[in-house]
Design an enzyme around this catalytic site. Structure first.
Site, mmCIF file in Angstrom:
data_model
loop_
_atom_site.group_PDB
_atom_site.id
_atom_site.type_symbol
_atom_site.label_atom_id
_atom_site.label_comp_id
_atom_site.label_asym_id
_atom_site.label_seq_id
_atom_site.Cartn_x
_atom_site.Cartn_y
_atom_site.Cartn_z
ATOM 1 N N GLY A 60 -17.446 -0.223 19.057
ATOM 2 C CA GLY A 60 -16.595 -0.966 19.989
ATOM 3 C C GLY A 60 -15.414 -0.131 20.408
ATOM 4 N N LYS A 92 -2.576 3.462 9.978
ATOM 5 C CA LYS A 92 -1.467 4.130 9.267
ATOM 6 C C LYS A 92 -1.904 4.572 7.872
ATOM 7 C CE LYS A 92 0.715 0.527 6.660
ATOM 8 N NZ LYS A 92 0.547 0.563 5.237
ATOM 9 N N THR A 144 0.855 -1.183 0.000
ATOM 10 C CA THR A 144 0.000 0.000 0.000
ATOM 11 C C THR A 144 0.894 1.238 0.000
ATOM 12 O OG1 THR A 144 -1.617 -1.232 1.264
ATOM 13 C CG2 THR A 144 -1.863 1.163 1.245
ATOM 14 N N PHE A 195 -5.961 -6.683 -1.127
ATOM 15 C CA PHE A 195 -7.033 -6.316 -0.193
ATOM 16 C C PHE A 195 -7.220 -7.342 0.916
ATOM 17 C CE2 PHE A 195 -7.961 -4.542 -4.380
ATOM 18 C CZ PHE A 195 -8.038 -3.177 -4.069
ATOM 19 N N LEU A 196 -6.244 -8.238 1.091
ATOM 20 C CA LEU A 196 -6.503 -9.338 2.041
ATOM 21 C C LEU A 196 -6.638 -8.846 3.470
ATOM 22 C CD1 LEU A 196 -3.826 -10.332 3.876
ATOM 23 C CD2 LEU A 196 -3.121 -11.243 1.691
ATOM 24 N N CYS A 251 -2.876 -1.753 9.171
ATOM 25 C CA CYS A 251 -3.302 -1.073 7.938
ATOM 26 C C CYS A 251 -4.137 0.175 8.171
ATOM 27 C CB CYS A 251 -4.075 -2.050 7.052
ATOM 28 S SG CYS A 251 -3.039 -3.371 6.427
ATOM 29 N N LYS A 288 -7.771 -7.726 16.419
ATOM 30 C CA LYS A 288 -9.043 -8.346 16.048
ATOM 31 C C LYS A 288 -8.913 -9.845 16.255
ATOM 32 C CE LYS A 288 -8.477 -9.226 11.124
ATOM 33 N NZ LYS A 288 -9.010 -9.007 9.797
#
Ligand code: UDX
Length: 447
Positions: A259, A269, A124, A155-156, A266, A329
């Protein structure tokens, strides 16, 4: 098929991409400057948690189709296609993306390649990078080299890396140079035959698609979290609000979970890098809203810390606090910019005796913050706790019922930082439970 592929950078993106390319039948070599990582990977050991990837890695290391090296010489004239998947972290001196690893990888390749090769950027990057790299290649390329460049953003999502690579929801090819599109079509032929939409475009658009997607996702999360600030102040149910909004097909329910906010390597930043880049372009106001997105996100952490103070009657010093979840996550051991870890550290700094438990993230968290205490399992974490905080929604925590903690905790108090527990069930069992977006009168007037 017979195509040789190199993947430069063996982080989440690079290893996943390399293993999936091997699974698709190509000969692949992964390159990294870190010899320890390369040694581990060469033995089929994955240095991070990613479901499904260890199996794929072992399978193709064993088949010989996937190898790893620290030596650019080995790949430069061997590979037909070189994917660049090195990191673009936030710069130490500002909000922009640090391009030094991408630049170094491209120069390493350009100086060594002889004959024909395609370099494909996946990292990116700030918009305009590919065009600058094009010039860099020209400056460094050997006269016998014929190097083309393409941009193919990735895009993973962590936790779904293999699935997202094998069956992407779209492919974006920034292809301006002869032959590059045809080669990418061969590499991704399986996904293309399965009907995956493909967008062929210029460098700038390809770069922007990635950064725009992440900026949009971050905005969506902060959007719902800003409404959580409203329901926290005046009442209302943030989850019901999100459900009701989500029925509008133009809005959609995904990424509307209020939440503790977004984290990871990603989103945070990328929104900062986008603001820095647009400012560089003279567009000082264009991405100004992303500063708010960032601030709303960071205020979530403060809200949890304030809640902890209030629930413990401002007696945080010496209180035993159990933190469930430190990865940014679930299904990930990544603690980069993790809201959960940040909250744990803030509570520790406020004097609490913090005991952290994460199914996979303990080790990475302990490397960053060795002074926090880490528990081997949930029961150890909550033992004698004055307050429990659920901060990452691992299945193990989502499935918790009050009886699981009965007899272990010192006091029945829990903050549900991800709104995954049934408040009525916990209240009925005698717990004081507070979720995100929930009106909690002692905090009236505070964010
Ligand atoms: C993201 C993008 O989704 C992916 O396409 C890109 O390639 C890399 O960045 P990732 O960082 O793996 O992927 O995480 P993602 O699943 O997007 O979650 C980002 C953060 O948002 C997590 O901290 C998550 O907890 C948080 N989140 C997500 C919310 O707080 N609420 C939501 O509703 C959804």
């Amino acid at each position: 098929m017979g195509m040789n592929i190199s993947v430069v950078g063996t982080g989440y993106l690079g290893v996943t991409h390399a293993a999936c390319m091997a699974e698709l039948g190509f000969n692949v070599i992964g390159v990294d400057i870190d010899p320890t990582k390369i040694k581990e990977l060469s033995h089929g050991n994955l240095p991070f948690h990613e479901p499904g990837l260890p199996e794929l890695l072992r399978k193709h290391v064993a088949s010989g189709r996937l190898r790893f090296t620290t030596d650019y010489e080995e790949i430069s004239s061997w590979a037909d296609v070189h994917f660049i998947g090195v990191g673009t972290p936030q710069r130490a001196d500002g909000h922009g993306a640090d391009m030094r690893y991408v630049d170094a990888a491209v120069i390493e390749l350009a100086t060594r390649i002889r004959g024909k090769a395609l370099i494909v950027g996946k990292s990116t990057v700030p918009v305009g990078a590919a065009r600058r790299l094009r010039t860099l290649i020209e400056e460094h390329a050997h006269p016998d080299a014929e190097i083309t460049l393409a941009w193919n953003p990735e895009f993973l999502r962590e936790g779904f890396g293999v699935k997202d690579t094998m069956t992407p929801d779209r492919l974006v090819f920034g292809c301006e140079e002869p032959g590059s599109e045809a080669l990418l079509r061969v590499i991704y032929s399986r996904a293309l035959e399965a009907g995956t939409p493909v967008i062929i475009t210029d460098f700038e658009t390809a770069e922007l698609v990635k950064i725009a997607a992440n900026a949009f996702l971050a905005t969506k999360i902060s959007f719902i979290n800003s409404f959580a600030e409203i329901t926290e102040t005046i009442g209302g149910d943030i989850t019901v609000l999100a459900d009701a909004l989500g029925h509008d097909a133009r809005i959609g329910r995904k990424f509307l979970n209020a939440g503790v906010g977004f984290g990871g390597g990603c989103l945070p930043k990328d929104i900062r890098a986008l603001q820095a880049r647009t400012s560089e372009l003279g567009l000082t106001h264009t991405m100004g809203f992303l500063a708010e997105v960032d601030e709303i996100n960071l205020r979530r952490r403060e809200r949890v810390v304030r809640l902890a103070h209030v629930l413990l009657n401002e007696q945080l010093v010496g209180a035993r606090v159990a933190v469930l979840g430190v990865s940014f996550k679930p299904d990930s051991d990544d603690v980069r910019d993790s809201p959960a870890l940040d909250i744990a550290v803030r509570l520790f700094n406020a004097g609490a005796d913090v005991l952290v438990y994460d199914p996979k993230g303990n080790q990475n968290a302990a490397e960053r913050f060795p002074r926090l205490h880490y528990a081997n399992d949930l029961a150890e974490a909550v033992a004698q706790a004055d307050l429990v905080l659920l901060l990452t929604e691992w299945d193990e925590f989502k499935a918790l019922v009050p009886a699981d903690l009965e007899g272990l905790v010192a006091a029945r108090r829990i903050i549900d930082g991800r709104n995954v527990l049934s408040r009525s069930q916990w209240k009925d069992a005698g717990w004081e439970i507070v979720g995100m977006g929930q009106h909690h009168p002692p905090l009236d007037g505070e964010l």
